[in-house]
Design an enzyme around this catalytic site. Structure first.
Site, short mmCIF file in Angstrom:
data_model
loop_
_atom_site.label_atom_id
_atom_site.label_comp_id
_atom_site.label_asym_id
_atom_site.label_seq_id
_atom_site.Cartn_x
_atom_site.Cartn_y
_atom_site.Cartn_z
N ASP A 1 0.81 -1.22 0.00
CA ASP A 1 0.00 0.00 0.00
C ASP A 1 0.84 1.26 0.00
O ASP A 1 0.33 2.36 -0.18
CB ASP A 1 -0.93 -0.01 1.22
CG ASP A 1 -2.07 1.00 1.08
OD1 ASP A 1 -2.49 1.27 -0.05
OD2 ASP A 1 -2.53 1.51 2.11
N GLN B 1 -5.87 -1.99 -6.69
CA GLN B 1 -6.40 -1.07 -5.71
C GLN B 1 -7.15 0.05 -6.41
O GLN B 1 -6.78 0.49 -7.50
CB GLN B 1 -5.30 -0.45 -4.84
CG GLN B 1 -5.83 0.42 -3.71
CD GLN B 1 -4.74 1.06 -2.87
OE1 GLN B 1 -4.29 2.15 -3.19
NE2 GLN B 1 -4.32 0.39 -1.81
N SER C 1 -7.90 5.13 0.31
CA SER C 1 -8.09 3.82 -0.30
C SER C 1 -9.56 3.41 -0.17
O SER C 1 -10.17 3.56 0.89
CB SER C 1 -7.20 2.77 0.37
OG SER C 1 -5.84 3.07 0.18
#
Length: 272
Positions: free
Chosen positions: A182, A254, A204
């Site tokens: 991430d 993502q 996110s």
């Protein structure tokens, strides 16, 4: 990372995580503790599934669905090819990049002075960039800089304890990769849109990881990040991690909320 660790503790040690899907529901508060509640969704002979809810003040801010599988032999192929990039030994680390910026006469003195005032703090994940950070594609060489995965059992450790240690090392490697995946990830979707004085914030929305093969987080992994699309305030990125042998170890996706920074009131936390 913490949610995956919590889920892993409730699963048969012979089953390893092969995929996880995370959903960020509400912006969390870093000043508050998080309670992770693990729900046993399924326990089969080959697979196990866990749902994890992360709560703050009784409110679910994050959910994780993780699937675990017992190792088995089956069909195997790999179409993905690792990019041809310099080995990590030939790349500058973050501290060396910082020192270059401090002495590069082409960089404005105001920026160099600003960099000099900030004390260098090494990341827990060692990263070395293969290309300029504004590139559309962003290959990164990375490894865990100092985790328990690098410690070795003593010569007097029994076989059973050594096997347990190796299992713990695998779990730590998986959790470290989940954490590292991430870092700098969603920001790649902004690279084609960067301009002078552009201020943005991002959150996110969801994050998915597929573990194809065992992970060694204390060795170098090549992390390739691409952004095929950005639309409607949402940046979409895909990622792949290769080991030194060119094997595809991890695949990732993502989607993140990406907006221009606005002047906000006393509550700086953006809303979804």
């Amino acid at each position: 990372m913490q949610a995956l660790a919590a889920a892993s503790k409730t699963v048969d040690c012979l089953k390893m995580v092969h995929s996880l899907h995370a959903f960020f529901l509400v912006a969390g508060d870093i000043n508050l503790p998080i309670i992770y509640q693990v729900h046993r969704a399924c326990d089969g002979s080959s697979f196990a599934t866990r749902k994890v809810e992360a709560k703050q003040k009784g409110l679910v801010v994050f959910t994780l669905i993780a699937s675990f599988q017992k190792e088995e032999i089956g069909f195997e192929h790999q179409a993905a090819i690792m990019p041809d990039v310099p080995p990590p030994e030939q790349l500058l680390n973050l501290e060396e990049i910082r020192e270059r910026r401090l002495t590069d006469p082409r960089i404005p003195a105001q920026y160099r002075n600003s960099v000099a005032k900030n004390k260098f703090r090494p990341w827990p994940i060692e990263m070395r960039f293969c290309e300029d950070s504004v590139s559309q594609h962003k290959p990164i060489q990375m490894r865990c800089g100092g985790s328990a995965s690098q410690h070795k059992p003593s010569a007097n450790t029994g076989l059973e304890l050594e096997e347990s240690f190796q299992m713990i090392k695998l779990y730590i490697g998986l959790c470290v990769v989940a954490y590292a995946s991430d870092l700098l990830y969603s920001g790649v979707s902004l690279n084609p849109h960067r301009e002078k004085d552009l201020n943005t914030y991002s959150l996110s929305l969801d994050h998915s990881i597929w573990f194809h093969k065992p992970v060694k987080a204390d060795d170098w992994l090549l992390y390739v990040i691409e952004s095929p699309s950005t639309h409607g305030g949402r940046g979409f990125v895909t990622g792949r991690m290769f080991n030194r042998q060119g094997e595809l170890i991890v695949s990732l996706t993502q989607e993140a909320l990406i907006r221009r920074e606005k002047t906000r009131g006393p509550n700086p936390r953006p809303k979804l």
